[in-house]
Design a protein around this motif. Structure first.
Motif, mmCIF file in Angstrom:
data_model
loop_
_atom_site.group_PDB
_atom_site.id
_atom_site.type_symbol
_atom_site.label_atom_id
_atom_site.label_comp_id
_atom_site.label_asym_id
_atom_site.label_seq_id
_atom_site.Cartn_x
_atom_site.Cartn_y
_atom_site.Cartn_z
ATOM 1 N N LEU A 114 25.739 52.816 60.812
ATOM 2 C CA LEU A 114 26.313 53.283 62.077
ATOM 3 C C LEU A 114 26.908 52.124 62.866
ATOM 4 O O LEU A 114 26.402 50.997 62.825
ATOM 5 C CB LEU A 114 25.232 53.964 62.910
ATOM 6 N N ILE A 150 17.446 68.954 61.920
ATOM 7 C CA ILE A 150 18.510 68.641 60.955
ATOM 8 C C ILE A 150 18.012 68.923 59.533
ATOM 9 O O ILE A 150 16.877 68.591 59.190
ATOM 10 C CB ILE A 150 18.931 67.158 61.086
ATOM 11 N N LEU A 166 16.442 56.610 70.811
ATOM 12 C CA LEU A 166 16.798 58.034 70.824
ATOM 13 C C LEU A 166 15.490 58.793 70.784
ATOM 14 O O LEU A 166 14.639 58.519 69.922
ATOM 15 C CB LEU A 166 17.613 58.382 69.568
ATOM 16 N N GLY A 208 28.565 68.296 65.340
ATOM 17 C CA GLY A 208 28.396 67.503 64.120
ATOM 18 C C GLY A 208 27.048 66.812 64.029
ATOM 19 O O GLY A 208 26.713 66.216 63.016
ATOM 20 N N LEU A 219 15.068 67.317 65.768
ATOM 21 C CA LEU A 219 16.288 68.049 66.126
ATOM 22 C C LEU A 219 16.574 69.211 65.170
ATOM 23 O O LEU A 219 17.521 69.967 65.396
ATOM 24 C CB LEU A 219 17.492 67.097 66.120
ATOM 25 N N MET A 234 15.494 63.056 63.603
ATOM 26 C CA MET A 234 16.326 64.134 63.035
ATOM 27 C C MET A 234 15.500 65.382 62.726
ATOM 28 O O MET A 234 15.973 66.511 62.921
ATOM 29 C CB MET A 234 17.055 63.636 61.784
ATOM 30 N N ALA A 277 22.621 61.079 56.441
ATOM 31 C CA ALA A 277 22.621 60.308 57.689
ATOM 32 C C ALA A 277 21.828 59.005 57.551
ATOM 33 O O ALA A 277 22.200 57.969 58.098
ATOM 34 C CB ALA A 277 22.052 61.154 58.825
HETATM 35 C C1 ECB Z 1 27.812 60.391 64.184
HETATM 36 C C2 ECB Z 1 27.171 59.702 63.034
HETATM 37 C C3 ECB Z 1 25.916 60.352 62.532
HETATM 38 C C4 ECB Z 1 26.243 61.560 61.726
HETATM 39 C C5 ECB Z 1 24.971 62.115 61.137
HETATM 40 C C6 ECB Z 1 25.265 63.443 60.569
HETATM 41 C C7 ECB Z 1 24.345 64.395 60.406
HETATM 42 C C8 ECB Z 1 22.949 64.264 60.948
HETATM 43 C C9 ECB Z 1 22.849 65.087 62.183
HETATM 44 C C10 ECB Z 1 22.228 64.689 63.267
HETATM 45 C C11 ECB Z 1 21.518 63.414 63.391
HETATM 46 C C12 ECB Z 1 21.231 63.109 64.834
HETATM 47 C C13 ECB Z 1 21.788 62.090 65.452
HETATM 48 C C14 ECB Z 1 22.713 61.151 64.751
HETATM 49 C C15 ECB Z 1 22.509 59.754 65.249
HETATM 50 C C16 ECB Z 1 23.340 59.134 66.024
HETATM 51 C C17 ECB Z 1 24.465 59.862 66.629
HETATM 52 C C18 ECB Z 1 24.562 59.658 68.117
HETATM 53 C C19 ECB Z 1 23.234 59.670 68.794
HETATM 54 C C20 ECB Z 1 23.437 59.544 70.267
HETATM 55 O O1 ECB Z 1 23.095 60.410 71.032
HETATM 56 O O2 ECB Z 1 24.019 58.411 70.697
HETATM 57 C C21 ECB Z 1 24.185 58.250 72.098
HETATM 58 C C22 ECB Z 1 23.694 56.884 72.467
HETATM 59 O O3 ECB Z 1 24.455 55.878 71.833
HETATM 60 C C23 ECB Z 1 25.637 58.398 72.453
HETATM 61 O O4 ECB Z 1 26.149 59.614 72.019
#
Ligand code: ECB
Length: 137
Positions: A39, A26, A120, A77, A24, A21, A34
């Motif tokens: 998840l 964040i 990731l 998001g 990225l 994060m 987060a």
């Molecule tokens: C969607 C739930 C996470 C929400 C977190 C909110 C704020 C933090 C902002 C960014 C964090 C970066 C990534 C979040 C981690 C997982 C989300 C999907 C990551 C991804 O690319 O999953 C792929 C592979 O499964 C499919 O989209």
């Protein structure tokens, strides 16, 4: 994708999510939220279209794609960037390259010992998540 990857999966471990994060960009506030989330991945296949949903109490994030077909992804998001994404098979791993502002960005999914594995990665940071199958759903 092997039939075994479809279904609902609950996270059981999450290593270096913070580093990913930070790579990225964040904010500390969102990172703190987060990091506490439990998840889930919900993976579906409809013909040759795959849908991968990341589900949490805070936000959900969904992509859909066909293997080998580049698509425009907006990480709404998450870090809210536009990337060009391409999912391919490399052996038993489903690999996604996310081409955009951040270098060396993408993910890899595979099933091993009845668990769903996810790496990731972004600019040298690797987050490793493992999910167990939710048999109730
Ligand atoms: C969607 C739930 C996470 C929400 C977190 C909110 C704020 C933090 C902002 C960014 C964090 C970066 C990534 C979040 C981690 C997982 C989300 C999907 C990551 C991804 O690319 O999953 C792929 C592979 O499964 C499919 O989209």
């Amino acid at each position: 994708m092997p039939a075994g990857i479809c279904g609902t999966w609950d996270i059981i471990s999450n290593v270096n999510f913070e580093g990913y994060m930070i790579a990225l960009g964040i904010s500390p506030y969102l990172r703190k939220i987060a990091l506490k989330l439990k998840l889930k991945k919900v993976i579906e296949q409809h013909g040759d279209l795959y849908v991968v949903k990341t589900v949490s109490a805070f936000r959900n994030y969904t992509i859909s794609f066909r293997v080998g077909q580049e698509f425009e992804e907006f990480t709404q998001g998450l870090d809210n960037r536009h990337v060009k994404s391409l999912v391919t098979w490399e052996g038993n791993k489903l690999i996604c390259e996310q081409i955009g502002e951040k270098r060396n960005r993408g993910w890899a999914h595979w099933v091993e010992d009845d668990k769903l594995h996810l790496e990731l990665y972004c600019e040298g940071e690797i987050c490793k998540q493992v999910f167990k199958k939710n048999v109730a759903e």
